[in-house]
Design a protein around this motif. Structure first.
Motif, short mmCIF file in Angstrom:
data_model
loop_
_atom_site.label_atom_id
_atom_site.label_comp_id
_atom_site.label_asym_id
_atom_site.label_seq_id
_atom_site.Cartn_x
_atom_site.Cartn_y
_atom_site.Cartn_z
N MET A 35 -1.84 8.55 4.44
CA MET A 35 -1.22 8.69 3.13
C MET A 35 -2.03 9.63 2.25
SD MET A 35 -0.20 4.83 2.10
CE MET A 35 0.77 3.79 3.18
N CYS A 36 -1.34 10.62 1.69
CA CYS A 36 -1.97 11.50 0.71
C CYS A 36 -1.01 11.63 -0.47
CB CYS A 36 -2.29 12.86 1.33
SG CYS A 36 -0.86 13.80 1.90
N GLY A 37 -1.50 12.18 -1.56
CA GLY A 37 -0.63 12.38 -2.72
C GLY A 37 -1.16 11.73 -3.97
N GLN A 38 -0.25 11.12 -4.71
CA GLN A 38 -0.63 10.56 -6.00
C GLN A 38 0.24 9.37 -6.36
OE1 GLN A 38 -0.19 14.25 -8.11
NE2 GLN A 38 1.93 13.94 -8.53
N VAL A 39 -0.23 8.49 -7.11
CA VAL A 39 -1.47 8.32 -7.84
C VAL A 39 -2.31 7.26 -7.11
CG1 VAL A 39 -2.46 7.44 -10.02
CG2 VAL A 39 -0.50 9.00 -10.08
N THR A 40 -3.57 7.55 -6.86
CA THR A 40 -4.44 6.68 -6.06
C THR A 40 -4.37 5.23 -6.51
OG1 THR A 40 -5.94 8.55 -5.83
CG2 THR A 40 -6.78 6.39 -5.16
N GLU A 41 -4.55 5.00 -7.80
CA GLU A 41 -4.65 3.64 -8.32
C GLU A 41 -3.30 3.00 -8.60
OE1 GLU A 41 -5.38 6.34 -11.97
OE2 GLU A 41 -5.60 6.44 -9.80
N GLN A 42 -2.24 3.68 -8.25
CA GLN A 42 -0.91 3.11 -8.43
C GLN A 42 -0.15 3.19 -7.10
OE1 GLN A 42 0.94 5.00 -11.86
NE2 GLN A 42 -0.84 4.58 -13.13
N CYS A 43 0.65 4.23 -6.92
CA CYS A 43 1.54 4.32 -5.77
C CYS A 43 0.82 4.29 -4.42
CB CYS A 43 2.42 5.56 -5.89
SG CYS A 43 3.45 5.53 -7.38
N THR A 73 -4.63 5.21 7.00
CA THR A 73 -5.76 6.06 6.64
C THR A 73 -5.43 6.73 5.32
OG1 THR A 73 -6.32 6.49 8.96
CG2 THR A 73 -7.16 8.05 7.33
N VAL A 74 -6.39 6.75 4.42
CA VAL A 74 -6.26 7.47 3.16
C VAL A 74 -7.41 8.45 3.05
CG1 VAL A 74 -6.26 7.31 0.63
CG2 VAL A 74 -5.04 5.58 1.98
N VAL A 114 -6.02 12.57 -2.39
CA VAL A 114 -5.23 11.74 -3.30
C VAL A 114 -5.70 12.03 -4.73
CG1 VAL A 114 -4.56 9.90 -1.70
CG2 VAL A 114 -6.77 9.75 -2.86
N ALA A 115 -4.75 12.04 -5.64
CA ALA A 115 -5.04 12.35 -7.04
C ALA A 115 -4.94 11.09 -7.88
CB ALA A 115 -4.06 13.41 -7.54
N ASP A 133 -12.28 5.89 -12.41
CA ASP A 133 -12.89 4.60 -12.12
C ASP A 133 -11.92 3.65 -11.42
OD1 ASP A 133 -11.43 4.47 -14.56
OD2 ASP A 133 -12.61 2.75 -15.25
N LEU A 134 -10.67 3.66 -11.84
CA LEU A 134 -9.67 2.81 -11.19
C LEU A 134 -9.35 3.32 -9.78
CD1 LEU A 134 -7.23 2.12 -14.15
CD2 LEU A 134 -9.07 0.66 -13.27
N ALA A 135 -9.36 4.63 -9.62
CA ALA A 135 -9.10 5.19 -8.29
C ALA A 135 -10.20 4.79 -7.32
CB ALA A 135 -9.00 6.71 -8.38
N GLU A 136 -11.44 4.86 -7.77
CA GLU A 136 -12.56 4.46 -6.92
C GLU A 136 -12.45 2.98 -6.56
OE1 GLU A 136 -15.59 4.68 -4.47
OE2 GLU A 136 -14.78 6.42 -5.49
N ALA A 137 -12.11 2.15 -7.53
CA ALA A 137 -11.92 0.72 -7.25
C ALA A 137 -10.75 0.50 -6.29
CB ALA A 137 -11.69 -0.04 -8.56
N ALA A 138 -9.68 1.25 -6.46
CA ALA A 138 -8.51 1.12 -5.58
C ALA A 138 -8.88 1.48 -4.14
CB ALA A 138 -7.37 2.00 -6.08
#
Length: 181
Positions: free
Chosen positions: A120-128, A144-145, A150-151, A156-161
């Motif tokens: 999976m690639c794309g956006q948004v890391t901390e959401q979709c 695999t991500v 991923v954008a 900080d939320l993306a890192e946590a996700a």
């Protein structure tokens, strides 16, 4: 990965006009991730790995993939869409909510293709991406991500996700260069 397990590359919500709330926060990260998404697409196409775009319809219920693409290419951020334009072999699934699986035919399509592993690639890391990874995990798919493909809106939320995906969902976090297709 099992020797017979087929992989698909899934590009999430990258066909985008960026005319929405939080777009100003997303755009720099999307620009940074774009070259790696392009790299993944090139590798997948060279290796005959199925490429599936799963994209938001932005509330336009009469829209279809061609119209979504044309609208994004006519917008002010066409430079983020043109390099990742679907080719004639690409598949396209329209979604309405965060997960690529929620009320879409994607699960059925992956089954028909014999896919057991998704990149999976794309956006948004901390959401979709996060919600889609969870739904893939629930469906017993290997995920695999590539963290650099991923954008995010909030770093900080993306890192946590990404940490949650790896720890709680057995998602393999890699780079675009090292992701196994």
């Amino acid at each position: 990965m099992h020797e017979t397990e087929k992989t698909a590359l899934i590009v999430i919500d990258m066909i985008n006009t960026y005319d929405h709330e939080d777009a100003e926060h997303l755009l720099p990260s999307a620009r940074e991730a774009l070259p790696r998404v392009v790299h993944l697409l090139e590798r997948a196409r060279e290796q005959d790995v199925p490429v599936i775009y799963v994209n938001d319809n932005f509330g336009e219920w009469r829209s279809h993939h061609g119209e979504i693409l044309e609208t994004a290419l006519a917008g002010p951020h066409a430079d983020l869409v043109e390099p990742i334009r679907p080719d004639d072999r690409s598949l396209f699934v329209v979604k309405a909510r965060h997960s690529i699986f929620f009320e879409t035919p994607l699960g059925y399509l992956l089954g028909q293709l014999g896919v057991g592993h998704v990149v999976m690639c794309g956006q948004v890391t901390e959401q979709c991406v996060l919600y889609s990874a969870l739904d893939a995990h629930i469906r017993h798919l290997r995920v695999t991500v590539p963290a650099d493909a991923v954008a995010h809106i909030h770093a900080d939320l993306a890192e946590a996700a990404l940490r949650m995906m790896e720890r709680n969902m057995a998602v393999e976090i890699r780079t675009a260069a090292t992701a196994r297709l």
